[in-house]
Design a protein around this motif. Sequence first.
Motif, PDB file in Angstrom:
ATOM      1  N   PRO A 167      48.556  -5.383  31.694  1.00  0.00           N
ATOM      2  CA  PRO A 167      48.102  -5.558  30.306  1.00  0.00           C
ATOM      3  C   PRO A 167      48.810  -4.564  29.394  1.00  0.00           C
ATOM      4  O   PRO A 167      49.331  -3.547  29.832  1.00  0.00           O
ATOM      5  CB  PRO A 167      46.605  -5.249  30.394  1.00  0.00           C
ATOM      6  CG  PRO A 167      46.477  -4.366  31.592  1.00  0.00           C
ATOM      7  CD  PRO A 167      47.531  -4.816  32.557  1.00  0.00           C
ATOM      8  N   SER A 168      48.831  -4.880  28.121  1.00  0.00           N
ATOM      9  CA  SER A 168      49.462  -3.981  27.160  1.00  0.00           C
ATOM     10  C   SER A 168      48.627  -2.709  27.008  1.00  0.00           C
ATOM     11  O   SER A 168      47.492  -2.628  27.489  1.00  0.00           O
ATOM     12  CB  SER A 168      49.580  -4.667  25.796  1.00  0.00           C
ATOM     13  OG  SER A 168      48.289  -4.836  25.234  1.00  0.00           O
ATOM     14  N   PHE A 169      49.214  -1.733  26.332  1.00  0.00           N
ATOM     15  CA  PHE A 169      48.559  -0.445  26.122  1.00  0.00           C
ATOM     16  C   PHE A 169      47.178  -0.615  25.479  1.00  0.00           C
ATOM     17  O   PHE A 169      46.180  -0.045  25.945  1.00  0.00           O
ATOM     18  CB  PHE A 169      49.469   0.412  25.247  1.00  0.00           C
ATOM     19  CG  PHE A 169      48.840   1.675  24.744  1.00  0.00           C
ATOM     20  CD1 PHE A 169      48.326   2.613  25.615  1.00  0.00           C
ATOM     21  CD2 PHE A 169      48.759   1.932  23.381  1.00  0.00           C
ATOM     22  CE1 PHE A 169      47.747   3.781  25.150  1.00  0.00           C
ATOM     23  CE2 PHE A 169      48.192   3.087  22.902  1.00  0.00           C
ATOM     24  CZ  PHE A 169      47.682   4.013  23.788  1.00  0.00           C
ATOM     25  N   ILE A 170      47.120  -1.420  24.433  1.00  0.00           N
ATOM     26  CA  ILE A 170      45.842  -1.616  23.739  1.00  0.00           C
ATOM     27  C   ILE A 170      44.834  -2.322  24.653  1.00  0.00           C
ATOM     28  O   ILE A 170      43.650  -1.966  24.696  1.00  0.00           O
ATOM     29  CB  ILE A 170      46.048  -2.417  22.444  1.00  0.00           C
ATOM     30  CG1 ILE A 170      46.943  -1.640  21.466  1.00  0.00           C
ATOM     31  CG2 ILE A 170      44.710  -2.736  21.791  1.00  0.00           C
ATOM     32  CD1 ILE A 170      46.393  -0.285  21.068  1.00  0.00           C
ATOM     33  N   LYS A 171      45.292  -3.317  25.382  1.00  0.00           N
ATOM     34  CA  LYS A 171      44.387  -4.030  26.286  1.00  0.00           C
ATOM     35  C   LYS A 171      43.846  -3.109  27.375  1.00  0.00           C
ATOM     36  O   LYS A 171      42.696  -3.231  27.795  1.00  0.00           O
ATOM     37  CB  LYS A 171      45.108  -5.226  26.906  1.00  0.00           C
ATOM     38  CG  LYS A 171      45.309  -6.382  25.947  1.00  0.00           C
ATOM     39  CD  LYS A 171      45.961  -7.559  26.650  1.00  0.00           C
ATOM     40  CE  LYS A 171      46.116  -8.737  25.698  1.00  0.00           C
ATOM     41  NZ  LYS A 171      46.786  -9.891  26.350  1.00  0.00           N
ATOM     42  N   ARG A 172      44.679  -2.197  27.820  1.00  0.00           N
ATOM     43  CA  ARG A 172      44.223  -1.256  28.849  1.00  0.00           C
ATOM     44  C   ARG A 172      43.093  -0.371  28.314  1.00  0.00           C
ATOM     45  O   ARG A 172      42.133  -0.076  29.027  1.00  0.00           O
ATOM     46  CB  ARG A 172      45.381  -0.379  29.321  1.00  0.00           C
ATOM     47  CG  ARG A 172      46.425  -1.108  30.131  1.00  0.00           C
ATOM     48  CD  ARG A 172      47.288  -0.130  30.882  1.00  0.00           C
ATOM     49  NE  ARG A 172      48.479  -0.749  31.426  1.00  0.00           N
ATOM     50  CZ  ARG A 172      49.241  -0.199  32.357  1.00  0.00           C
ATOM     51  NH1 ARG A 172      48.932   0.993  32.836  1.00  0.00           N
ATOM     52  NH2 ARG A 172      50.320  -0.809  32.803  1.00  0.00           N
TER      53      ARG A 172
END
Length: 272
Positions: free
Chosen positions: A6-11
Amino acid sequence: MSKTKPSFIKRIEQNYTELPPNARKIADHLLHNASDVVSHTVTELANITHTSKATVSRFFRQLGYDSHVDVKHEMNELRSAGYPISMQTNEVSGFKAELNRLKQTFAYIDNQQLTALVESIIKSKRITLIGFRNSYPVALHFRQQLQQIHGQIRLLPQPGQTISEDLEDITADELVIVIGFRRRPKLFATLLEQLDAQQIVLFADPSGQIYKDKVGSLFICQLGQEQALDSYAAPMSLVSVICNKVLTELAQSGHKRVNRISERFRVLNEIE
């Protein structure tokens, strides 16, 4: 960057409930200021969030990264792909970067390639310009400039219309100028394959080099990635240069068309 991660924000969102209180302070800040992970050091992030360097470093590890550097790399890749993330907030530096983009764009354009395009525009009985999404305004401006000095210029796709019917009408001696900057629609590669590569001229950002073998000529324009939104100063400037060269080469015939159109403006009272 692996597509399975997942992307940084999703993480941050996925791990938020498991984060300790101080880590949530960092998460809260970065959820609203994602670009800070690129533009700030670990120490600066600690000062902004009133935590510590150790807490910030541990925060990134809690998200599954080895270090802060890994997150920066991920965000830089996203911006290179066209995702709107501000990578720089200094206005003076941003202005200098704008000038550098213009210099870089024109420094890498071959004069023979530019001359060949001008000659093709002049010789072509009809020119089709194609642009989608963020590329459409550049294609629209290109059409507006060319139409003042050259007849039979059309723009695709038409608003609210599909493009297949119009592709069917493209003739073998037609010049097709495709504007394809990053975040292109998924049909882009297939569209190029529907046409004769030798009649296509592609304007793209550096990511468009993957289509080099699918087109007859490729012009690379620098859009930058310092600011959240792409800059189209370079492609617009290139359009201006090309159209003015076409007018110069057309000489008397080009100016006669300009004068006839200007007279119609006067008669119809369309412009001030």
